[in-house]
Write a protein that holds these residues in place. Sequence first.
Motif, PDB file in Angstrom:
ATOM      1  N   SER A 260       3.834   4.145  -3.619  1.00 37.53           N
ATOM      2  CA  SER A 260       4.602   5.014  -2.724  1.00 37.53           C
ATOM      3  C   SER A 260       6.098   4.938  -3.015  1.00 37.53           C
ATOM      4  O   SER A 260       6.781   5.971  -3.070  1.00 37.53           O
ATOM      5  N   LYS A 264       8.666   7.826  -4.476  1.00 36.95           N
ATOM      6  CA  LYS A 264       9.951   8.124  -3.840  1.00 36.95           C
ATOM      7  C   LYS A 264      11.096   8.044  -4.843  1.00 36.95           C
ATOM      8  O   LYS A 264      12.046   8.840  -4.802  1.00 36.95           O
ATOM      9  N   TYR A 317       0.654   5.146   7.154  1.00 34.82           N
ATOM     10  CA  TYR A 317       0.539   5.533   5.750  1.00 34.82           C
ATOM     11  C   TYR A 317       0.045   6.966   5.618  1.00 34.82           C
ATOM     12  O   TYR A 317       0.610   7.773   4.867  1.00 34.82           O
ATOM     13  N   SER A 320       2.713   9.589   6.760  1.00 37.31           N
ATOM     14  CA  SER A 320       3.849   9.683   5.842  1.00 37.31           C
ATOM     15  C   SER A 320       3.470  10.359   4.533  1.00 37.31           C
ATOM     16  O   SER A 320       4.110  11.317   4.086  1.00 37.31           O
ATOM     17  N   TYR A 321       2.427   9.862   3.900  1.00 35.84           N
ATOM     18  CA  TYR A 321       2.087  10.330   2.554  1.00 35.84           C
ATOM     19  C   TYR A 321       1.651  11.790   2.541  1.00 35.84           C
ATOM     20  O   TYR A 321       2.014  12.549   1.636  1.00 35.84           O
ATOM     21  N   SER A 322       0.860  12.196   3.527  1.00 36.98           N
ATOM     22  CA  SER A 322       0.411  13.592   3.558  1.00 36.98           C
ATOM     23  C   SER A 322       1.590  14.535   3.770  1.00 36.98           C
ATOM     24  O   SER A 322       1.655  15.618   3.169  1.00 36.98           O
ATOM     25  N   ARG A 357       9.744   9.889   4.705  1.00 35.71           N
ATOM     26  CA  ARG A 357      10.266   8.791   3.895  1.00 35.71           C
ATOM     27  C   ARG A 357      10.639   7.588   4.764  1.00 35.71           C
ATOM     28  O   ARG A 357      10.436   6.428   4.369  1.00 35.71           O
ATOM     29  N   LEU A 360       7.525   5.822   5.313  1.00 32.88           N
ATOM     30  CA  LEU A 360       7.096   5.213   4.040  1.00 32.88           C
ATOM     31  C   LEU A 360       7.800   3.892   3.791  1.00 32.88           C
ATOM     32  O   LEU A 360       7.178   2.911   3.371  1.00 32.88           O
ATOM     33  N   ILE A 446       1.967   9.269  -4.770  1.00 34.51           N
ATOM     34  CA  ILE A 446       1.803   9.223  -3.316  1.00 34.51           C
ATOM     35  C   ILE A 446       0.345   9.462  -2.929  1.00 34.51           C
ATOM     36  O   ILE A 446      -0.192   8.801  -2.019  1.00 34.51           O
ATOM     37  N   LEU A 450      -2.114   6.989  -0.830  1.00 30.09           N
ATOM     38  CA  LEU A 450      -2.820   7.447   0.363  1.00 30.09           C
ATOM     39  C   LEU A 450      -4.293   7.038   0.320  1.00 30.09           C
ATOM     40  O   LEU A 450      -4.845   6.536   1.311  1.00 30.09           O
ATOM     41  N   SER A 453      -4.651   3.312   0.932  1.00 31.28           N
ATOM     42  CA  SER A 453      -4.308   2.877   2.295  1.00 31.28           C
ATOM     43  C   SER A 453      -5.466   3.050   3.266  1.00 31.28           C
ATOM     44  O   SER A 453      -5.512   2.373   4.301  1.00 31.28           O
TER      45      SER A 453
END
Length: 508
Positions: A260, A264, A317, A320-322, A357, A360, A446, A450, A453
């Motif tokens: 992740s 970023k 997680y 954030s990631y989606s 972010r 994240l 990312i 995901l 996680s």
Amino acid sequence: MKKQRKQNWVYTPKKITVKRGIGFGLTDLMGGGWNNIVSGVIFAFVMSQGISPALAGAITGIGRIFDALFSLFFGAITDNFYRTKLGQRFGRRHFFILLGGILFTIVFPLFWVRSDNWLYYLFVYIAIELIIAMILIPWETLPTEMTNDYNLRTVLSGSRMFISATGTAIVFLVLAALKHSNNPNAYLVTGIIWTIIFVVAIFVSYRSTWERPLTPEFLKELNSRPKLSFGQFMKQTVNDYFSTFKNKAFRQHLMIYLLSFTGKDFYSTLLPTFIICTIQGAKGDLPWTLQALSIFGILSTLAAARLMVTHGPKFLYSLSYSTIIVTMFGYVLTWMFNIKNPIIILIIISIFYQLARGILEFTPWNVFPFIPDVDRIMTRRDRSGIYAAVMTFFRKSTGAVASWIAGILLAEIGFNSKTMTTYGTTPHGIQLGINVIFFVGPVVLILWALLLSLKFKLNRQTHEVLKKEIERLENGGAKADVTQEAKKVVEELTGESYEKVWPDNPDL
């Protein structure tokens, strides 16, 4: 000596409050700020001096490899520094935080001096990275040193990530303001302002925290470890680092963290090039203005602190990631449709990105203080410094890879940092290449994080079961008397059968 230790503020526990948590977290004004400077500013700054993208990426790439190797052993050094008079007087963690803060004051402003020699930036950058590692590695162990309570550690780590989000916002707000004013020395002035802010934060944090008291029991545990020669120390340190990967929760945590954060990094490194060279009507200060929207990450960090307790890390997680994946589609579609005056659209997309972010960055470092507890039941040892060093080593290694690969890929598609400086001067084919690099890197990484996680088991409930089992064993409880719930949780988190944990000989 014992009486002096009891009177020493660095070994005097205090009540952990939100105010105390903020005092601890202030160091992450520098930590979070510096990571975003590395991924989001240095690449663009060095290229602005006329240095090629491949060499600009190499500066952070090579520098972070040196730093990662240093970090690999530095955690173990702080773990054992209590044996020295300096470590006993100033604290095995706090001594290095103090020394690093002094060195940072001297060295950091030097990077922002104008030069067309990439070796100058490389050497200064390496020095800065080593100094920052000297501060952050011992500082990252402090939540484990200060308390063993899940909620109190969440206060500390939550405050830290709130401050980290603030540091990110400060970094880009200051730079955006100076760039907007067309100040010819914008980077140098910004570097000096950053130095002042970061140094004040470090020293406030230094005085607001403490270490686990050197009680007779703790000293007995520490001193029971054999004294080693340098060669033996190096060998044991390497063995200790490899042994962390026996910890299932840590393996999962590390992979999620690295994927992740590296995603970023790709975003931050390439956003200025993507905006300036491919978006119609973009001005030179727009990338920094969009990055300055990281101030919204402060809001999401505050929400995440609550959601961490009520919903756990897995939920954070996924949220954030989606969201980040959706925003990456938004950036590329803005370019594909060649939208005129796209600033409002980019601001909206960037706000959602920065909200995601913030979560994240918040989540892994709120999980981290509980990882050494999983190791504790596996080894019966206090190894938070080793885990912090491994986290830092791999984070810096992958951060180096992201910036280096980004520079190499830009060079491969024919990007020229001297001539392709705006939308009108960048050919369409080069714009397409920039978009592909900018999109694919973050989305693939990312998405991978995901998926990993979804299998992560460490949360408030499982940690509470784990902590109670450790306390039971420490108080002389028999392994044969373990409950089925505790056995299941221990095996899920450690990846080992219950019979193998809590060994009779902690040094094995």
